[in-house]
Design a protein around this motif. Structure first.
Motif, PDB file in Angstrom:
ATOM      1  N   GLY A 177      -0.337   0.871   1.591  1.00 35.79           N
ATOM      2  CA  GLY A 177      -0.582  -0.787   2.296  1.00 35.79           C
ATOM      3  C   GLY A 177      -0.761  -0.497   3.793  1.00 35.79           C
ATOM      4  N   GLY A 178      -0.464   0.636   4.321  1.00 37.47           N
ATOM      5  CA  GLY A 178      -0.890   0.824   5.702  1.00 37.47           C
ATOM      6  C   GLY A 178       0.222   0.247   6.867  1.00 37.47           C
ATOM      7  N   ALA A 179       1.660  -0.136   6.211  1.00 34.54           N
ATOM      8  CA  ALA A 179       2.461  -0.646   7.207  1.00 34.54           C
ATOM      9  C   ALA A 179       3.899  -0.372   6.505  1.00 34.54           C
ATOM     10  CB  ALA A 179       2.326  -2.249   7.335  1.00 34.54           C
ATOM     11  N   ALA A 180       4.789   0.001   7.270  1.00 35.84           N
ATOM     12  CA  ALA A 180       6.225   0.238   6.830  1.00 35.84           C
ATOM     13  C   ALA A 180       7.189  -0.507   7.914  1.00 35.84           C
ATOM     14  CB  ALA A 180       6.585   1.870   6.707  1.00 35.84           C
ATOM     15  N   PRO A 181       8.448  -0.887   7.476  1.00 34.84           N
ATOM     16  CA  PRO A 181       9.408  -1.496   8.269  1.00 34.84           C
ATOM     17  C   PRO A 181      10.154  -0.688   8.995  1.00 34.84           C
ATOM     18  CG  PRO A 181      10.113  -1.423   6.160  1.00 34.84           C
ATOM     19  CD  PRO A 181       8.879  -0.804   5.972  1.00 34.84           C
ATOM     20  N   ARG A 246       2.318   1.392  11.441  1.00 38.51           N
ATOM     21  CA  ARG A 246       1.037   0.726  10.855  1.00 38.51           C
ATOM     22  C   ARG A 246      -0.119   1.775  10.854  1.00 38.51           C
ATOM     23  NH1 ARG A 246       2.773  -4.159  13.492  1.00 38.51           N
ATOM     24  NH2 ARG A 246       2.804  -5.862  12.008  1.00 38.51           N
ATOM     25  N   ARG A 247      -0.903   1.843   9.771  1.00 32.27           N
ATOM     26  CA  ARG A 247      -1.848   2.687   9.878  1.00 32.27           C
ATOM     27  C   ARG A 247      -2.968   2.042   8.994  1.00 32.27           C
ATOM     28  NH1 ARG A 247      -1.931   5.140   4.765  1.00 32.27           N
ATOM     29  NH2 ARG A 247      -3.211   6.871   5.536  1.00 32.27           N
ATOM     30  N   ALA A 248      -4.369   2.377   9.254  1.00 36.05           N
ATOM     31  CA  ALA A 248      -5.353   1.949   8.520  1.00 36.05           C
ATOM     32  C   ALA A 248      -5.111   1.959   6.950  1.00 36.05           C
ATOM     33  CB  ALA A 248      -6.704   2.338   9.093  1.00 36.05           C
ATOM     34  N   ALA A 249      -5.181   1.046   6.212  1.00 35.91           N
ATOM     35  CA  ALA A 249      -5.219   1.465   4.683  1.00 35.91           C
ATOM     36  C   ALA A 249      -6.513   2.055   4.360  1.00 35.91           C
ATOM     37  CB  ALA A 249      -4.915  -0.291   4.032  1.00 35.91           C
ATOM     38  N   PRO A 250      -6.271   3.087   3.470  1.00 32.03           N
ATOM     39  CA  PRO A 250      -7.542   3.731   3.013  1.00 32.03           C
ATOM     40  C   PRO A 250      -8.380   2.926   2.104  1.00 32.03           C
ATOM     41  CG  PRO A 250      -5.516   4.342   1.726  1.00 32.03           C
ATOM     42  CD  PRO A 250      -5.158   3.458   2.733  1.00 32.03           C
ATOM     43  N   ALA A 251      -9.513   3.096   2.051  1.00 30.04           N
ATOM     44  CA  ALA A 251     -10.572   2.506   1.299  1.00 30.04           C
ATOM     45  C   ALA A 251     -10.359   2.592   0.024  1.00 30.04           C
ATOM     46  CB  ALA A 251     -11.883   2.749   1.654  1.00 30.04           C
TER      47      ALA A 251
END
Length: 624
Positions: A177-181, A246-251
């Motif tokens: 998902g590219g995000a964690a709390p 946050r990180r870019a969600a993989p394609a």
């Protein structure tokens, strides 16, 4: 505080492993660690700047921490007994289950950063991977292939697997998902604590009596690690107040395919070693579920690819139409479009080049611009190109006078745009428009505004401009400017006797003779009627008088108008001074002219010298 937590964790774990503290003390330490975790989670949730979605997660973890604290207090003093009270064990297990459920719920509810169709694909990938881990948990919960005889062991296994799946779920959701709390550091410590807690729960009822301190130490390590993670989250929010990683969600992700490989291998192993036991049937069902999820995901991928190909085909069609439209516009435009490289090489030339310069655009491509233009036109084009190259992104407009291949001259307006930094262009775009007609019209209008329409001589406007130019030029010692004012004698009689047309013809002849009598640098202007003025630059008193007498000699020659001979005599007033005082010189010359006209001796030249000591003197007769 972070240091204190680490020290307490190390002391508690080491003391528990060494058996140096009673089980009751270890239970109290574990309850304290869980209480610290709950309080620290609340502090994180209340921290200003924390993302709204993360606030809900940390509040939920705080609630779970209070449940784990309660569970530890319920087990207080029962770990050392051979047969602990059943009610206390059930209550502790129930409270722990609720805590795990709360923590799992807030993780599941955490929103994904992905939107639209990719969100559906990501959820399928997440479901596939989690289904594989659930299958692995099922496999671990039934170590003998069937349900364990001890129900408490089954409950412990389920709780342990649930806690482990919670950690796996958070990690997989972050990866996909590219995000964690939580921040990265806090997330790593949280994951380590959850895994250790899962291990201790899973082995709680299967260890030997002498290994009980190891399980207790694992539970202590889990509680302290989660407390340290909450404190670390609070500290890291000084750098990032949002508290979110946050990180870019993989394609795309390979995890679902790894899940398929893992479940297939587990199925083969289970069937080969134990056959279709209860655990084996669970592995079969799990493998089918994972495979169906992957097939559904692949079907969505095929639909997405088909839609993408359809959009790509439509986009390519639009692109072709735009390209054809653009090519048609360029091919049929009267304006010239050039693409020139930084080295001056013409990379593209539109067909308008043939109309403007008589050069084949195909032959111009690949050649230096100096070879496309005529030699006399190259310097101006080179200056324009150098100027625009020195100004990245700039638009520079310049008029250019160039020559056609047939030798005729053209006025062009060039707009040069620097696009060297644009990878799709990589050059200077020059748009050129033929403004020859407009330039000729402009010159005609200027000529009409600055010249007398009858004689073609400059008028007062151009005379003033020439005077201004003289003021800006350096002065030569002993040289001055002179104004010669003259009008024709008895010109009214010519108009009355022969008509205005004859008068106009006479004025044209006078204008020609005036031009012939002065230097090329001097200015002859008509003020109106039969009044003319001559502006002499860089002259002397003697030179100005000589010019005046030369004019009179030229005008004494008879003028033939409509078959009649007319005398064009005139009177001349000369004023010597500076071009800075043109109006004063003209007034002085005008007064001198009227004095010459009234001179009974017949001398038609009078001089006013305003240069002697800067004074103003009466008009005097000019020396012969």
């Amino acid at each position: 505080m972070i240091t204190l937590l680490i020290v307490l964790a190390l002391v508690s774990v080491v003391a528990t492993l060494a058996g140096a503290v009673p089980a009751t003390v270890a239970d109290v330490a574990e309850a304290g660690a869980w209480l610290a975790f709950a309080v620290l989670c609340l502090r994180v949730a209340r921290r200003e700047g924390l993302a709204c979605a993360a606030v809900s997660v940390w509040r939920g973890l705080a609630v779970a921490g209070f449940f784990f604290t309660t569970s530890s207090l319920l087990r207080l003093g029962t770990d050392g007994e051979k047969t602990p009270p059943v009610a206390a064990a059930i209550a502790a297990t129930a409270v722990t289950t609720v805590g795990i459920a709360v923590a799992g719920w807030v993780m599941i509810r955490y929103p994904l950063e992905v939107r639209g169709p990719p969100r559906i694909r990501m959820r399928l990938d997440l479901a596939t991977v989690m289904a594989a881990f659930v299958l692995l948990a099922w496999y671990q919960c039934l170590p003998g292939g069937e349900l364990p005889g001890n129900p408490a062991q089954l409950v412990a296994n389920v709780l342990a697997c649930g806690l482990a799946l919670l950690a796996v779920f958070g990690a997989i959701k972050l990866l996909l998902g590219g995000a964690a709390p939580f921040t990265l550091t806090a997330g790593v410590i949280l994951g380590a604590g959850v895994l250790i807690g899962s291990w201790s729960l899973f082995n709680m009822l299967t260890v030997e009596p002498g290994e009980a301190p190891l399980i207790e130490a694992g539970q202590l390590a889990c509680a302290f690690l989660l407390s340290i993670a909450a404190r670390m989250q609070y500290l890291k929010m000084h750098d990032d107040p949002t508290g979110v990683t946050r990180r870019a969600a993989p394609a795309y992700s390979r995890l679902p395919y790894l899940a398929v490989i893992g479940t297939q291998a587990l199925l083969v192993t289970e069937l080969a070693l134990e056959g279709l036991t209860l655990r084996g049937w669970g592995v079969v069902i799990g493998t089918v579920v994972v495979s169906m999820l992957v097939m559904l995901r692949q079907n969505l991928a095929f639909l997405d690819n088909a839609a993408l190909l359809k959009r790509l085909k439509a986009s390519m069609g639009d692109l072709r139409r735009h390209e054809e439209r653009f090519r048609s516009l360029v091919q049929h435009a009267s304006d010239l479009t050039l693409l020139v490289g930084a080295d001056g090489t013409v990379r593209f030339a539109s067909p308008a080049l043939w109309e403007l310069l008589g050069v084949d655009p195909q032959e111009a491509a690949g050649r230096p611009i100096g070879e496309v233009l005529r030699p006399e036109d190259v310097p101006a084009a080179r200056r324009l190109l150098d100027e625009v190259i020195a100004s990245p992104g700039a638009d520079i407009r310049r008029p250019l006078r160039v020559h056609h291949a047939d030798g005729s001259s053209r006025w062009l307006e060039a707009m040069a745009t620097n696009r060297l930094d644009d990878p799709s262009v990589g050059g200077v775009i020059i748009n050129v428009r033929d403004v020859t007609e407009a330039r000729v019209l402009e010159e005609q209008l200027r000529h009409q505004a600055t010249h007398d329409p009858l004689t073609g001589l400059p008028n007062r406007v151009l005379l003033n401009e020439q005077a201004l130019r003289l003021r800006q030029e350096p002065r030569q010692p002993g040289r001055h400017e002179a104004v010669l004012m003259l009008d024709l004698d008895d010109f009214k009689e010519v108009n009355d006797l022969l008509g205005h047309q004859a008068g106009d013809s006479m004025l044209i002849v006078v204008a020609d003779r005036l031009r012939e009598s002065v230097r090329p640098t001097d200015v002859v202007a008509r003020l109106g009627g039969d009044e003319f003025v001559v502006l002499l630059a860089g002259t002397t008193t003697d030179g100005a008088v000589a010019t005046a007498r030369r004019i009179l000699d030229a005008l004494r020659r008879p003028v033939h108008v409509d078959g009649c001979q007319v005398d064009a005599g005139a009177s001349v007033g000369v004023a010597i001074g500076s071009a800075d005082e043109l109006d004063a010189l003209m007034r002085a010359a005008d007064m001198a002219m009227y004095q010459a006209k009234r001179d009974p001796s017949g001398d038609r030249v009078r001089v006013v010298d305003r240069t002697a000591q800067g004074g103003t003197f009466p008009a005097a007769r000019a020396p012969a």
